[in-house]
Design an enzyme around this catalytic site. Sequence first.
Site, PDB file in Angstrom:
ATOM      1  N   CYS A  73      36.489 109.813  22.995  1.00  0.00           N
ATOM      2  CA  CYS A  73      37.743 109.849  22.546  1.00  0.00           C
ATOM      3  C   CYS A  73      38.182 109.218  21.240  1.00  0.00           C
ATOM      4  CB  CYS A  73      38.736 109.718  23.511  1.00  0.00           C
ATOM      5  SG  CYS A  73      40.477 109.827  22.830  1.00  0.00           S
ATOM      6  N   CYS A 118      35.017 113.138  20.202  1.00  0.00           N
ATOM      7  CA  CYS A 118      35.791 114.355  20.208  1.00  0.00           C
ATOM      8  C   CYS A 118      37.152 113.865  19.388  1.00  0.00           C
ATOM      9  CB  CYS A 118      36.570 114.111  21.715  1.00  0.00           C
ATOM     10  SG  CYS A 118      37.826 115.485  21.650  1.00  0.00           S
ATOM     11  N   CYS A 143      45.870 117.293  23.629  1.00  0.00           N
ATOM     12  CA  CYS A 143      44.883 116.849  24.421  1.00  0.00           C
ATOM     13  C   CYS A 143      44.937 117.143  25.779  1.00  0.00           C
ATOM     14  CB  CYS A 143      44.948 115.287  24.523  1.00  0.00           C
ATOM     15  SG  CYS A 143      43.527 114.312  25.191  1.00  0.00           S
ATOM     16  N   GLY A 200      49.142 102.169  30.914  1.00  0.00           N
ATOM     17  CA  GLY A 200      49.973 102.789  32.003  1.00  0.00           C
ATOM     18  C   GLY A 200      51.104 102.039  32.512  1.00  0.00           C
ATOM     19  N   CYS A 223      45.193 106.188  31.567  1.00  0.00           N
ATOM     20  CA  CYS A 223      45.466 105.222  32.662  1.00  0.00           C
ATOM     21  C   CYS A 223      44.512 104.155  32.285  1.00  0.00           C
ATOM     22  CB  CYS A 223      45.106 105.820  33.717  1.00  0.00           C
ATOM     23  SG  CYS A 223      46.355 107.281  34.565  1.00  0.00           S
ATOM     24  N   TYR A 231      44.544 104.169  18.585  1.00  0.00           N
ATOM     25  CA  TYR A 231      45.722 103.870  19.213  1.00  0.00           C
ATOM     26  C   TYR A 231      45.644 103.259  20.604  1.00  0.00           C
ATOM     27  CZ  TYR A 231      50.424 104.216  21.489  1.00  0.00           C
ATOM     28  OH  TYR A 231      51.635 103.918  22.071  1.00  0.00           O
ATOM     29  N   ASN A 266      40.335 107.848  35.432  1.00  0.00           N
ATOM     30  CA  ASN A 266      40.978 107.627  34.176  1.00  0.00           C
ATOM     31  C   ASN A 266      40.538 108.806  33.459  1.00  0.00           C
ATOM     32  OD1 ASN A 266      40.663 105.894  30.998  1.00  0.00           O
ATOM     33  ND2 ASN A 266      42.419 107.181  31.702  1.00  0.00           N
ATOM     34  N   GLY A 267      41.353 109.802  33.118  1.00  0.00           N
ATOM     35  CA  GLY A 267      40.850 111.052  32.612  1.00  0.00           C
ATOM     36  C   GLY A 267      41.738 112.350  32.964  1.00  0.00           C
TER      37      GLY A 267
HETATM   38  S1  SF4 Z   1      41.749 115.731  22.147  1.00  0.00           S
HETATM   39 FE1  SF4 Z   1      42.332 113.939  20.817  1.00  0.00          FE
HETATM   40  S2  SF4 Z   1      43.276 112.296  22.362  1.00  0.00           S
HETATM   41 FE2  SF4 Z   1      42.145 114.023  23.698  1.00  0.00          FE
HETATM   42  S3  SF4 Z   1      40.062 113.267  23.915  1.00  0.00           S
HETATM   43 FE3  SF4 Z   1      39.867 114.522  22.158  1.00  0.00          FE
HETATM   44  S4  SF4 Z   1      40.322 112.798  20.662  1.00  0.00           S
HETATM   45 FE4  SF4 Z   1      41.333 111.958  22.622  1.00  0.00          FE
END
Ligand code: SF4
Length: 463
Positions: free
Chosen positions: A247, A443, A393, A28, A2, A253, A102-103
Amino acid sequence: MCGIFGVYNSPYASQYAYLGIYALQHRGQESVGIASADGEEIYAIRKPGLVLESIKREDMFYLKGTNAIAHVRYSTAGDPGGLNAQPIVRDLSFGKVAIVHNGNLVNYVQLRERFEAKGIKPRYSSDTEMFLLLMDEGQYVPEGVDIHIHDRHILPRIFYMMKEAKGAYSLLILHEDKFIAVRDPYGFRPLTIGKKEGALLFSSESCAFDILEGEFLGEIKPGEILIADRFGIRRYRFPHRERIAMCIFEHIYFARPDSFIFGEEVYGIRKELGKQLAREDDVEGEVVVPVPDSGVVPALGYSEERGIPFEMGLIRNHYVGRSFIEPTDDLRNIKVLMKLSPNRSVLKGKKIIVIDDSLVRGTTSRRIVNMLKRAGVKEVHLRIASPPVIGPCYYGIDTPTREELIANRMSVEDIGTFLGVDSIKYLSLEGLRKVIKDPEDYCDACFSLNYPVLEKETCMQRV
Ligand code: SF4
């Protein structure tokens, strides 16, 4: 997935919020909403659809006040319909509060059950409302935190909310004359700060400041809370955290390439992903062709690194809106054809290296490969500027369930056969980590399955 935007202290708060959220439309397209506050009342509108189509001139007159928050929604939790459009506004025991998020919370189910058991009925089916209910439920002051006198009625509620909420959240909150920005301690989603004249601006991505001719100031840090009101600006830090987990997919992307997030330029990272992919590859090809738009920047990097010419072999039609054609597989194919066309002048009889940012389900790529072959391409070598997506995710990005992820069901070789390409190669996970500054603070669970925070029930819902 979002977008959120906020304005503190401007006579044009709702107009700025409108323009800001318009610049975040790529995050979004399901619904849009703006809430404003004049210190006494909160005014809110929420509508399905795109910003330009949905928000009308008269809405601006209704949205009074010098503070505003706005949201574009792409549902990852809850009903995608208008009911869950944000901002969410609720009258709580300590006053009226508006919030945008957002999240994604990984303990949403547990929190919801907890409130329902206490006789508190959530009004929405999205996780965002949980933040408001948590603020209403309790207070907590971490040891050693000195709270400014004007924050004593609200900050302990925010600390309590952060203690109880698990997962990904960048939040903007309106309460009385206060404007509050919060980022979860992992820092999953970005949240940047800018300014324009006397106003402070907050945005998921810095690209939204440019539309206002605003200035980029920096970022809300993981675990940080910023409170602004007529007494000034105070910044606090939630002291408990296991690690930072920004992330990596935002860089690959989601974020616009002209944004600055997580301390880095998205464009530079995306180009470097293409260069790293090129360093790991030696396939022979005559031209490098991106899948527009997200494959363009890594393709530039790939082409530069290997010295193979970059050509726009696929042309995107920018005027494709929502298509009502969906029902059969055959007609779904038309959707891809409506969006992309082969540029035969650079494709015919060539061995081409096609670059895409990521490969999730594989269905669209298969159609693109088919289109290229029909356009007379001799060989298609597909290169993906990220590793295989093997896990869903849970932190706010709408990737499909594990079964739908092509790399989870097939070997790389079988994926190539399924897509009909002459060869296929992904960027390695090590290569991805090489490109990022401080990879341990990211992540990358959808590539590595190394999830920073999970609740068992959440996994059961998605996997
Ligand atoms: S799982 Fe993938 S898409 Fe989700 S926060 Fe982690 S890196 Fe980002």
